[in-house]
Design a protein around this motif. Structure first.
Motif, PDB file in Angstrom:
ATOM      1  N   SER A  79       0.834  -1.210   0.000  1.00 21.33           N
ATOM      2  CA  SER A  79       0.000   0.000   0.000  1.00 21.33           C
ATOM      3  C   SER A  79       0.863   1.251   0.000  1.00 21.33           C
ATOM      4  O   SER A  79       0.561   2.235  -0.690  1.00 21.33           O
ATOM      5  CB  SER A  79      -0.929   0.002   1.213  1.00 21.33           C
ATOM      6  OG  SER A  79      -1.830  -1.067   1.148  1.00 21.33           O
ATOM      7  N   LEU A  80       1.955   1.234   0.775  1.00 19.87           N
ATOM      8  CA  LEU A  80       2.864   2.383   0.809  1.00 19.87           C
ATOM      9  C   LEU A  80       3.521   2.593  -0.556  1.00 19.87           C
ATOM     10  O   LEU A  80       3.669   3.735  -1.021  1.00 19.87           O
ATOM     11  CB  LEU A  80       3.936   2.164   1.882  1.00 19.87           C
ATOM     12  CG  LEU A  80       3.460   2.226   3.339  1.00 19.87           C
ATOM     13  CD1 LEU A  80       4.591   1.844   4.277  1.00 19.87           C
ATOM     14  CD2 LEU A  80       2.920   3.613   3.677  1.00 19.87           C
ATOM     15  N   ILE A  81       3.917   1.486  -1.194  1.00 19.87           N
ATOM     16  CA  ILE A  81       4.528   1.597  -2.516  1.00 19.87           C
ATOM     17  C   ILE A  81       3.519   2.174  -3.507  1.00 19.87           C
ATOM     18  O   ILE A  81       3.848   3.057  -4.301  1.00 19.87           O
ATOM     19  CB  ILE A  81       5.019   0.215  -2.981  1.00 19.87           C
ATOM     20  CG1 ILE A  81       6.203  -0.244  -2.110  1.00 19.87           C
ATOM     21  CG2 ILE A  81       5.451   0.257  -4.446  1.00 19.87           C
ATOM     22  CD1 ILE A  81       6.623  -1.671  -2.365  1.00 19.87           C
ATOM     23  N   GLU A  82       2.292   1.675  -3.453  1.00 17.11           N
ATOM     24  CA  GLU A  82       1.272   2.166  -4.374  1.00 17.11           C
ATOM     25  C   GLU A  82       0.981   3.644  -4.155  1.00 17.11           C
ATOM     26  O   GLU A  82       0.750   4.395  -5.099  1.00 17.11           O
ATOM     27  CB  GLU A  82      -0.003   1.337  -4.211  1.00 17.11           C
ATOM     28  CG  GLU A  82      -1.089   1.704  -5.210  1.00 17.11           C
ATOM     29  CD  GLU A  82      -2.288   0.787  -5.111  1.00 17.11           C
ATOM     30  OE1 GLU A  82      -2.919   0.529  -6.141  1.00 17.11           O
ATOM     31  OE2 GLU A  82      -2.585   0.330  -3.986  1.00 17.11           O
ATOM     32  N   GLU A  83       1.031   4.066  -2.905  1.00 15.53           N
ATOM     33  CA  GLU A  83       0.713   5.454  -2.568  1.00 15.53           C
ATOM     34  C   GLU A  83       1.855   6.411  -2.919  1.00 15.53           C
ATOM     35  O   GLU A  83       1.620   7.521  -3.402  1.00 15.53           O
ATOM     36  CB  GLU A  83       0.399   5.544  -1.075  1.00 15.53           C
ATOM     37  CG  GLU A  83       0.050   6.950  -0.600  1.00 15.53           C
ATOM     38  CD  GLU A  83      -0.222   6.993   0.891  1.00 15.53           C
ATOM     39  OE1 GLU A  83      -0.189   8.101   1.456  1.00 15.53           O
ATOM     40  OE2 GLU A  83      -0.449   5.914   1.475  1.00 15.53           O
ATOM     41  N   ARG A  84       3.106   5.951  -2.712  1.00 16.83           N
ATOM     42  CA  ARG A  84       4.227   6.884  -2.806  1.00 16.83           C
ATOM     43  C   ARG A  84       5.206   6.616  -3.946  1.00 16.83           C
ATOM     44  O   ARG A  84       5.920   7.521  -4.387  1.00 16.83           O
ATOM     45  CB  ARG A  84       5.016   6.864  -1.484  1.00 16.83           C
ATOM     46  CG  ARG A  84       4.150   7.187  -0.278  1.00 16.83           C
ATOM     47  CD  ARG A  84       4.959   7.034   1.001  1.00 16.83           C
ATOM     48  NE  ARG A  84       4.124   7.213   2.199  1.00 16.83           N
ATOM     49  CZ  ARG A  84       4.569   7.065   3.446  1.00 16.83           C
ATOM     50  NH1 ARG A  84       5.830   6.744   3.642  1.00 16.83           N
ATOM     51  NH2 ARG A  84       3.754   7.231   4.474  1.00 16.83           N
ATOM     52  N   GLU A  85       5.294   5.362  -4.413  1.00 22.36           N
ATOM     53  CA  GLU A  85       6.359   5.018  -5.346  1.00 22.36           C
ATOM     54  C   GLU A  85       5.862   4.502  -6.700  1.00 22.36           C
ATOM     55  O   GLU A  85       6.665   4.273  -7.584  1.00 22.36           O
ATOM     56  CB  GLU A  85       7.255   3.937  -4.722  1.00 22.36           C
ATOM     57  CG  GLU A  85       7.888   4.306  -3.399  1.00 22.36           C
ATOM     58  CD  GLU A  85       8.976   5.346  -3.553  1.00 22.36           C
ATOM     59  OE1 GLU A  85       9.461   5.498  -4.691  1.00 22.36           O
ATOM     60  OE2 GLU A  85       9.344   5.988  -2.560  1.00 22.36           O
ATOM     61  N   ILE A  86       4.564   4.312  -6.863  1.00 18.20           N
ATOM     62  CA  ILE A  86       4.070   3.645  -8.059  1.00 18.20           C
ATOM     63  C   ILE A  86       4.430   4.384  -9.339  1.00 18.20           C
ATOM     64  O   ILE A  86       4.721   3.774 -10.379  1.00 18.20           O
ATOM     65  CB  ILE A  86       2.528   3.426  -7.961  1.00 18.20           C
ATOM     66  CG1 ILE A  86       2.067   2.396  -8.992  1.00 18.20           C
ATOM     67  CG2 ILE A  86       1.800   4.739  -8.104  1.00 18.20           C
ATOM     68  CD1 ILE A  86       2.526   1.013  -8.683  1.00 18.20           C
ATOM     69  N   ASP A  87       4.443   5.720  -9.297  1.00 19.41           N
ATOM     70  CA  ASP A  87       4.752   6.500 -10.504  1.00 19.41           C
ATOM     71  C   ASP A  87       6.217   6.414 -10.877  1.00 19.41           C
ATOM     72  O   ASP A  87       6.603   6.800 -11.992  1.00 19.41           O
ATOM     73  CB  ASP A  87       4.350   7.967 -10.302  1.00 19.41           C
ATOM     74  CG  ASP A  87       2.842   8.129 -10.191  1.00 19.41           C
ATOM     75  OD1 ASP A  87       2.120   7.269 -10.735  1.00 19.41           O
ATOM     76  OD2 ASP A  87       2.394   9.104  -9.552  1.00 19.41           O
ATOM     77  N   ASN A  88       7.070   5.953  -9.961  1.00 18.99           N
ATOM     78  CA  ASN A  88       8.499   5.832 -10.244  1.00 18.99           C
ATOM     79  C   ASN A  88       8.854   4.498 -10.888  1.00 18.99           C
ATOM     80  O   ASN A  88      10.006   4.283 -11.261  1.00 18.99           O
ATOM     81  CB  ASN A  88       9.311   5.993  -8.951  1.00 18.99           C
ATOM     82  CG  ASN A  88       9.138   7.373  -8.329  1.00 18.99           C
ATOM     83  OD1 ASN A  88       8.962   8.354  -9.058  1.00 18.99           O
ATOM     84  ND2 ASN A  88       9.182   7.449  -7.015  1.00 18.99           N
ATOM     85  N   LEU A  89       7.889   3.588 -10.985  1.00 16.43           N
ATOM     86  CA  LEU A  89       8.155   2.262 -11.547  1.00 16.43           C
ATOM     87  C   LEU A  89       7.995   2.268 -13.065  1.00 16.43           C
ATOM     88  O   LEU A  89       7.198   3.024 -13.624  1.00 16.43           O
ATOM     89  CB  LEU A  89       7.198   1.231 -10.955  1.00 16.43           C
ATOM     90  CG  LEU A  89       7.235   1.025  -9.446  1.00 16.43           C
ATOM     91  CD1 LEU A  89       6.244  -0.055  -9.056  1.00 16.43           C
ATOM     92  CD2 LEU A  89       8.627   0.651  -8.990  1.00 16.43           C
ATOM     93  N   THR A  90       8.759   1.409 -13.711  1.00 16.62           N
ATOM     94  CA  THR A  90       8.541   1.171 -15.138  1.00 16.62           C
ATOM     95  C   THR A  90       7.273   0.348 -15.304  1.00 16.62           C
ATOM     96  O   THR A  90       6.709  -0.162 -14.335  1.00 16.62           O
ATOM     97  CB  THR A  90       9.733   0.396 -15.738  1.00 16.62           C
ATOM     98  OG1 THR A  90       9.798  -0.889 -15.110  1.00 16.62           O
ATOM     99  CG2 THR A  90      11.042   1.150 -15.516  1.00 16.62           C
TER     100      THR A  90
END
Length: 433
Positions: free
Chosen positions: A225-236
């Motif tokens: 959930s934290l990744i989806e909230e804060r980091e998802i746009d940084n993923l390929t």
């Protein structure tokens, strides 16, 4: 360890990272009475010990290899089906098989381990020089669950490796997950003996499911959930795909744990038998399933009018699972019609084997017009983790009908299933009064 191809060394190392496996092998030996248990990596050319418990001096340790053609696991790799033998000398096929003759064992069980992509990884196996009862549902169910847990861990390790290059936060998550699994595994070591005594029918893995996998899964879901909230746009795009696979795997494991808990609670001693109204309970179940019924435009026909002496919570669970099953396996572009009915009669009036002729039974019937099944699979559908249909097309864990069967057994009853492909299925439950 002899020199092996890098991919096989990686597989052996992966197994060594799963700290729960030694506990599983210990539980297997104590539960079955067999003296040797192992996780083996099996390919077309190799049979390699990855993890082992050896109480009989068989002589294998992690990294050791047997000639693949001398093992039964080679046949399991080709067929994809497990092999279970109580006594080699009494078995029509394996009494003259070269493997038991070569290695000197009498009892044998080996269950295949598959990864998420359908590839064959190896086997969870056990042997002993003496005959042992290993064909029981309790033992085979335990082996299948442990094989599923090993597969889950292997797939998790693969997923973590695939995405750790995409973002550093996932690496931290992996360390925390391994630490938590290790801590929980230590607790398991203290409680396994007590659990095996309490319930030989899979209480050991129920404990793992209810207490020791919940916390790591919550950690996975929280960090996801934290990744989806804060980091998802940084993923390929590939990283997002890997991330979604991890979330789906965690959700599937959570569903499996939930169903295992339901299975563990179907104990005849948990509630008192009392006089219950089947019509009222059926209506409660229909109300609980109201949203699914509305969405699938199902027509539920209720012809239930009797009262029976039973465990009310378990009968409700039984009806819920059977009606849910009928709502799940429906034909495309076809509105489901589900009929629920009951009748009272002596055992001899139903023409069903194993019913006591002069005992009164209540027969509860759930009939649907769904996809049905081949009648030759009528027993197989009640086995733990068995599914006749593609998991990707029909949701579920394969435990629902197993729970139904256990509830029926708690009531000293009998359940039958009759199906015909594309015409529907009929489940009949006979509970003695």
């Amino acid at each position: 360890m002899k020199h092996l191809p890098l991919h096989l060394q990686k597989d052996i190392n992966d197994i060594s990272q799963i700290s729960a496996i030694p506990i599983m092998l210990n539980v297997i030996c104590q539960t079955t009475g067999m003296g040797f248990a192992a996780v083996a990596r099996v390919t077309e050319e190799h049979w390699i010990t990855c993890s082992v418990r050896d109480d009989i001096g068989f002589g294998l340790k992690p990294g050791d290899e047997l000639e693949i053609k001398t093992t039964i696991c080679d046949e399991i790799r080709q067929s994809g089906e497990g092999v279970i033998i109580d006594s080699v000398k009494d078995h029509p096929h394996f009494c003259s098989h070269h493997t038991p003759l070569m290695y000197g064992f009498q009892s044998y069980i080996s269950i295949p381990i598959f990864k998420n992509d359908g590839s064959f990884f190896g086997t969870l196996c056990a042997i002993d020089p003496n005959p042992n009862i290993v064909t029981s549902e309790a033992v085979t169910g335990m082996f299948k669950l442990f094989a599923s847990l090993i597969s889950f861990h292997l797939n998790t390790l693969d997923s973590v490796r695939n995405i750790e290059s995409q973002f550093i936060a996932e690496k931290v998550f992996n360390i925390q997950l391994e630490k938590k699994v290790f801590e929980r595994t230590q607790q398991l070591e203290k409680s396994n003996k007590e659990l095996i005594k309490i319930n030989k029918e899979l209480q050991s893995f129920n404990y793992i499911s209810s207490h020791d996998l919940q916390e790591p899964l919550r950690k996975i879901q929280t960090i996801a959930s934290l990744i989806e909230e804060r980091e998802i746009d940084n993923l390929t795009e590939r990283g997002k795909d890997y991330f979604n696979r991890i979330r789906m795997s965690a959700a599937k494991m959570q569903e499996l744990i939930s169903d295992l808990l339901k299975y563990s609670k179907t104990n005849p001693d948990e509630n008192n038998f009392k006089n219950i109204d089947l019509n009222s309970i059926t209506k409660e179940v229909i109300q609980d399933l109201e949203e699914v019924i509305r969405r699938k435009e199902a027509n539920i026909v209720i012809d239930v009018k009797h009262k029976i002496n039973a465990l009310d919570f378990q009968v409700k669970q039984l009806l819920f699972n059977l009606i849910s099953n009928a709502l799940k396996f429906i034909k495309t572009n076809n509105k489901p019609i589900i009929k629920v009915s009951d009748k009272i009669g002596l055992g001899k009036s139903f023409d069903i084997d194993n019913l006591i002729p002069n005992v009164e039974y209540c027969c509860i019937t759930i009939e649907d017009n769904g996809i049905g099944f081949e009648q030759k699979y009528s027993s197989k559908i009640f086995e733990l983790f068995q599914s006749l249909h593609q998991r990707s097309k029909y949701e579920g864990t394969g435990i629902g009908l197993t729970i139904v069967k256990k509830i029926v057994e708690n009531h000293n009853g009998i359940i039958t299933a009759h199906g015909e492909p594309d015409k529907g299925a009929v489940f009949s439950v006979y509970l003695p009064q």
